[in-house]
Design a protein around this motif. Sequence first.
Motif, PDB file in Angstrom:
ATOM      1  N   SER A 263      19.829 -59.434   5.404  1.00 37.86           N
ATOM      2  CA  SER A 263      19.156 -60.135   4.318  1.00 37.86           C
ATOM      3  C   SER A 263      20.203 -60.808   3.442  1.00 37.86           C
ATOM      4  O   SER A 263      21.362 -60.400   3.400  1.00 37.86           O
ATOM      5  CB  SER A 263      18.333 -59.153   3.477  1.00 37.86           C
ATOM      6  N   GLY A 264      19.764 -61.861   2.711  1.00 37.93           N
ATOM      7  CA  GLY A 264      20.663 -62.618   1.840  1.00 37.93           C
ATOM      8  C   GLY A 264      20.534 -64.101   2.124  1.00 37.93           C
ATOM      9  O   GLY A 264      19.640 -64.544   2.850  1.00 37.93           O
ATOM     10  N   GLY A 265      21.442 -64.890   1.575  1.00 41.02           N
ATOM     11  CA  GLY A 265      21.461 -66.307   1.894  1.00 41.02           C
ATOM     12  C   GLY A 265      21.811 -66.523   3.353  1.00 41.02           C
ATOM     13  O   GLY A 265      22.638 -65.803   3.924  1.00 41.02           O
ATOM     14  N   HIS A 266      21.173 -67.524   3.973  1.00 40.03           N
ATOM     15  CA  HIS A 266      21.365 -67.713   5.405  1.00 40.03           C
ATOM     16  C   HIS A 266      22.385 -68.798   5.727  1.00 40.03           C
ATOM     17  O   HIS A 266      23.134 -68.671   6.688  1.00 40.03           O
ATOM     18  CB  HIS A 266      20.031 -68.043   6.065  1.00 40.03           C
ATOM     19  N   HIS A 267      22.416 -69.881   4.940  1.00 41.62           N
ATOM     20  CA  HIS A 267      23.380 -70.928   5.252  1.00 41.62           C
ATOM     21  C   HIS A 267      23.488 -71.966   4.137  1.00 41.62           C
ATOM     22  O   HIS A 267      22.590 -72.145   3.339  1.00 41.62           O
ATOM     23  CB  HIS A 267      23.045 -71.615   6.588  1.00 41.62           C
ATOM     24  N   ARG A 268      24.669 -72.595   4.070  1.00 40.68           N
ATOM     25  CA  ARG A 268      24.931 -73.844   3.343  1.00 40.68           C
ATOM     26  C   ARG A 268      24.678 -73.784   1.836  1.00 40.68           C
ATOM     27  O   ARG A 268      23.944 -74.559   1.277  1.00 40.68           O
ATOM     28  CB  ARG A 268      24.138 -74.990   3.985  1.00 40.68           C
ATOM     29  N   TRP A 269      25.324 -72.775   1.183  1.00 30.97           N
ATOM     30  CA  TRP A 269      25.483 -72.802  -0.273  1.00 30.97           C
ATOM     31  C   TRP A 269      24.179 -72.554  -1.022  1.00 30.97           C
ATOM     32  O   TRP A 269      23.923 -73.150  -2.076  1.00 30.97           O
ATOM     33  CB  TRP A 269      26.120 -74.105  -0.718  1.00 30.97           C
ATOM     34  N   SER A 270      23.331 -71.643  -0.554  1.00 31.66           N
ATOM     35  CA  SER A 270      22.233 -71.174  -1.400  1.00 31.66           C
ATOM     36  C   SER A 270      22.846 -70.477  -2.613  1.00 31.66           C
ATOM     37  O   SER A 270      23.825 -69.742  -2.487  1.00 31.66           O
ATOM     38  CB  SER A 270      21.348 -70.192  -0.632  1.00 31.66           C
ATOM     39  N   GLN A 271      22.246 -70.692  -3.788  1.00 32.57           N
ATOM     40  CA  GLN A 271      22.879 -70.201  -5.016  1.00 32.57           C
ATOM     41  C   GLN A 271      21.946 -69.316  -5.827  1.00 32.57           C
ATOM     42  O   GLN A 271      20.724 -69.464  -5.775  1.00 32.57           O
ATOM     43  CB  GLN A 271      23.272 -71.356  -5.935  1.00 32.57           C
ATOM     44  N   GLY A 272      22.578 -68.445  -6.623  1.00 33.09           N
ATOM     45  CA  GLY A 272      21.837 -67.667  -7.595  1.00 33.09           C
ATOM     46  C   GLY A 272      20.750 -66.819  -6.979  1.00 33.09           C
ATOM     47  O   GLY A 272      19.600 -66.835  -7.424  1.00 33.09           O
TER      48      GLY A 272
ATOM     49  N   SER B  79      26.960 -68.944   2.976  1.00 30.41           N
ATOM     50  CA  SER B  79      25.513 -68.731   2.938  1.00 30.41           C
ATOM     51  C   SER B  79      25.007 -68.495   1.527  1.00 30.41           C
ATOM     52  O   SER B  79      23.876 -68.860   1.198  1.00 30.41           O
ATOM     53  CB  SER B  79      25.147 -67.529   3.806  1.00 30.41           C
ATOM     54  N   SER B  80      25.808 -67.860   0.683  1.00 32.34           N
ATOM     55  CA  SER B  80      25.360 -67.460  -0.655  1.00 32.34           C
ATOM     56  C   SER B  80      26.517 -67.590  -1.632  1.00 32.34           C
ATOM     57  O   SER B  80      27.650 -67.206  -1.312  1.00 32.34           O
ATOM     58  CB  SER B  80      24.895 -65.998  -0.678  1.00 32.34           C
ATOM     59  N   VAL B  81      26.211 -68.092  -2.830  1.00 35.28           N
ATOM     60  CA  VAL B  81      27.212 -68.151  -3.892  1.00 35.28           C
ATOM     61  C   VAL B  81      26.544 -67.769  -5.208  1.00 35.28           C
ATOM     62  O   VAL B  81      25.338 -67.915  -5.380  1.00 35.28           O
ATOM     63  CB  VAL B  81      27.857 -69.552  -4.005  1.00 35.28           C
ATOM     64  N   HIS B  82      27.371 -67.273  -6.134  1.00 29.79           N
ATOM     65  CA  HIS B  82      26.863 -66.817  -7.438  1.00 29.79           C
ATOM     66  C   HIS B  82      25.645 -65.907  -7.249  1.00 29.79           C
ATOM     67  O   HIS B  82      24.652 -66.016  -7.978  1.00 29.79           O
ATOM     68  CB  HIS B  82      26.522 -68.005  -8.327  1.00 29.79           C
ATOM     69  N   SER B  83      25.749 -65.008  -6.266  1.00 31.08           N
ATOM     70  CA  SER B  83      24.612 -64.165  -5.889  1.00 31.08           C
ATOM     71  C   SER B  83      24.976 -62.693  -6.024  1.00 31.08           C
ATOM     72  O   SER B  83      26.151 -62.321  -6.000  1.00 31.08           O
ATOM     73  CB  SER B  83      24.170 -64.490  -4.459  1.00 31.08           C
ATOM     74  N   VAL B  84      23.938 -61.841  -6.145  1.00 28.00           N
ATOM     75  CA  VAL B  84      24.144 -60.450  -6.540  1.00 28.00           C
ATOM     76  C   VAL B  84      23.299 -59.520  -5.678  1.00 28.00           C
ATOM     77  O   VAL B  84      22.098 -59.764  -5.479  1.00 28.00           O
ATOM     78  CB  VAL B  84      23.754 -60.245  -8.027  1.00 28.00           C
ATOM     79  N   ALA B  85      23.921 -58.454  -5.182  1.00 30.19           N
ATOM     80  CA  ALA B  85      23.198 -57.303  -4.629  1.00 30.19           C
ATOM     81  C   ALA B  85      23.318 -56.184  -5.658  1.00 30.19           C
ATOM     82  O   ALA B  85      24.420 -55.686  -5.909  1.00 30.19           O
ATOM     83  CB  ALA B  85      23.791 -56.888  -3.288  1.00 30.19           C
ATOM     84  N   TRP B  86      22.205 -55.800  -6.272  1.00 29.38           N
ATOM     85  CA  TRP B  86      22.217 -54.870  -7.403  1.00 29.38           C
ATOM     86  C   TRP B  86      21.415 -53.613  -7.028  1.00 29.38           C
ATOM     87  O   TRP B  86      20.233 -53.685  -6.721  1.00 29.38           O
ATOM     88  CB  TRP B  86      21.588 -55.544  -8.622  1.00 29.38           C
ATOM     89  N   ASN B  87      22.102 -52.468  -7.031  1.00 30.96           N
ATOM     90  CA  ASN B  87      21.440 -51.182  -6.809  1.00 30.96           C
ATOM     91  C   ASN B  87      20.695 -51.165  -5.472  1.00 30.96           C
ATOM     92  O   ASN B  87      19.588 -50.625  -5.375  1.00 30.96           O
ATOM     93  CB  ASN B  87      20.478 -50.874  -7.961  1.00 30.96           C
ATOM     94  N   CYS B  88      21.304 -51.757  -4.455  1.00 33.27           N
ATOM     95  CA  CYS B  88      20.693 -51.813  -3.123  1.00 33.27           C
ATOM     96  C   CYS B  88      21.139 -50.632  -2.267  1.00 33.27           C
ATOM     97  O   CYS B  88      22.166 -50.006  -2.539  1.00 33.27           O
ATOM     98  CB  CYS B  88      21.053 -53.133  -2.436  1.00 33.27           C
ATOM     99  N   THR B  89      20.385 -50.354  -1.224  1.00 33.09           N
ATOM    100  CA  THR B  89      20.658 -49.212  -0.355  1.00 33.09           C
ATOM    101  C   THR B  89      20.681 -49.651   1.101  1.00 33.09           C
ATOM    102  O   THR B  89      19.781 -50.359   1.560  1.00 33.09           O
ATOM    103  CB  THR B  89      19.574 -48.127  -0.531  1.00 33.09           C
ATOM    104  N   VAL B  90      21.721 -49.228   1.818  1.00 35.24           N
ATOM    105  CA  VAL B  90      21.793 -49.429   3.264  1.00 35.24           C
ATOM    106  C   VAL B  90      22.128 -48.086   3.903  1.00 35.24           C
ATOM    107  O   VAL B  90      22.751 -47.230   3.299  1.00 35.24           O
ATOM    108  CB  VAL B  90      22.840 -50.494   3.646  1.00 35.24           C
ATOM    109  N   ASP B  91      21.684 -47.900   5.143  1.00 34.63           N
ATOM    110  CA  ASP B  91      21.951 -46.628   5.812  1.00 34.63           C
ATOM    111  C   ASP B  91      22.393 -46.876   7.236  1.00 34.63           C
ATOM    112  O   ASP B  91      22.732 -47.998   7.623  1.00 34.63           O
ATOM    113  CB  ASP B  91      20.712 -45.720   5.750  1.00 34.63           C
ATOM    114  N   ASN B  92      22.419 -45.825   8.028  1.00 37.98           N
ATOM    115  CA  ASN B  92      22.690 -45.923   9.460  1.00 37.98           C
ATOM    116  C   ASN B  92      24.097 -46.455   9.737  1.00 37.98           C
ATOM    117  O   ASN B  92      24.331 -47.127  10.739  1.00 37.98           O
ATOM    118  CB  ASN B  92      21.634 -46.832  10.113  1.00 37.98           C
ATOM    119  N   GLY B  93      25.021 -46.180   8.801  1.00 35.71           N
ATOM    120  CA  GLY B  93      26.396 -46.616   8.974  1.00 35.71           C
ATOM    121  C   GLY B  93      26.634 -48.081   8.700  1.00 35.71           C
ATOM    122  O   GLY B  93      27.732 -48.594   8.944  1.00 35.71           O
ATOM    123  N   LYS B  94      25.653 -48.788   8.182  1.00 30.43           N
ATOM    124  CA  LYS B  94      25.780 -50.224   7.920  1.00 30.43           C
ATOM    125  C   LYS B  94      26.395 -50.451   6.538  1.00 30.43           C
ATOM    126  O   LYS B  94      26.658 -49.506   5.787  1.00 30.43           O
ATOM    127  CB  LYS B  94      24.424 -50.916   8.018  1.00 30.43           C
TER     128      LYS B  94
END
Length: 546
Positions: A431-440, A474-489
């Motif tokens: 998950s996140g921006g996929h391509h070409r300077w998606s912002q914010g 793919s992403s600029v000026h972007s934030v992952a806040w208090n997110c959770t990943v598991d399974n060794g990722k």
Amino acid sequence: MRHEPAGNQHTRRDLFRTGGALLAAAAAAPLLPATAVARTRPVAAGPAGPAAGWQSDVVHYGSGGKLVYVADRNGNRIPDFSFAGYRNGEAPLPEIPAVRTIGPVSGDNTAHIQAALNEVGQLEPDENGFRGAVLLRPGTYRVSGTIRVNRTGVVLRGSGESVDPAIGTIIRATGSSKQTYVIEVGGQTDEWTTEVPGTRTDVTSDFVQVGSRTFTVADTSQLSVGDNLIINHPCTQKWLNAIDGGGTGDKPSWGVGERPIIYNRYIRDIQGKEVTVCAPVFNHLDRSLAQSSVYVWDNTGLVHDVGIESLRVDIQASGAEDENHAQSGIRLRRVEDAWVRDVTVLHFSFAGIDTRAATRITVRDVRASHPRSRIAGGRRYNFNAGALAQQVLFQGLWASHARHAFVANGTSRTSGCVWQDGYNDSGYSESGGHHRWSQGLLLDNIKELNSNSGRGHVIALHCRGGQGTGHGWSSVHSVAWNCTVDNGKHVAVQRPPTAQNYAIGTTGKANANGWTKQPAGHIEGTNRGGLEPSSLYKAQLSERLT
């Protein structure tokens, strides 16, 4: 100068010219402070109550109980994401009374439902601009075509999203892959290029910092409070040089003119040659790299104040990788101030919810799961912010088996989108921006669990290099806040040239290991519980509205 869609001029002009107390307070609020050097501050109490645990170095409650934003030496700072959603988050989703009620008929219900929507679309709007809702009784409605909610002030409402047709409303999509969308909300084109003659003028501020709402222009004589303003940062060779050609690696660099940065805003205030707009910019407007300009958009074909509620879209598919069926559940296009809530979408191949040329949209308490397609490119974007999707709030989400569950897929023209409180089970990529300077972009309390991905990262704010057709950053000026990943990722967060990305309070690993080798972004508090505020979006919205 504002050109309003027919039937609702008075209401929408009042919203932006005078508005209620919340709108006036938001327009008058000063820009949020930022200092030049990041530093650790003591924990302070915020609006949500006493802080318990820790706060970020780059955004935290100050001694006065208000959020403080700390910029780095290049002016990069976390922006205010709270302007996402219906009417910039400044009004609740409306409750619109039903004026037409129908039940299912035998055979294809496409024309049956469309006739009811068309009938309501011909009614005169009320003082708030709404015509009314079409209520679908419980039952199964077989639909082989596309249902279009294309008149301002109309709502399509079911009786619930239950799988039981005795109590829920089930839209059973029976078409082939030519049935691109089951439900389409809004207009028919993706651009904002039709400008009111004589309104274009240059931005004269030397540097408009990310997160700012105020800038100067050469001429305000043809601009008015309430105008729908398009801000255009052109894709120049100087800017491309500054961002390393887009970061495409061994693929050709992005070309001049290919990746303009575009913002769709309304003017909230004009003082001399200084203009304040309704929401921030999510990239620096640096005049030394590109001469930005603004113009008033004439709103041709825009649909607004429309919604989809309380139903289930079940696309008929013959197997897990079958693709001869409707491609997407619900698309919102050329629309603003719209919503989708309490909806389930199943068995799409492209997207559950797809937004394009859509601004100030709320998608709340929606499930988009169990897509049916091959596991390949161009598929399984469960909650998608596409081209010109801006200030879209996806909130209270459940996804499964996605390739890109919570994704910005619209390049440099997509910005200010939030995915808050979402869960993806058994996904296949990030998950996140996929391509070409998606912002914010803000991923806030997103959980990526039980991943099937062969890559290490399942949330990514990074450079994809030559992936696809030269995706690059793919992403600029972007934030992952208090997110959770598991399974060794892990969460992959990298620092773009001229910009920054952030991973704050991640449970699970966070590092710079993405598709390409790039410097690490701002990574802080990994596997450290008790982040305050626990939701950045909710804290920002609460502070702005109070």
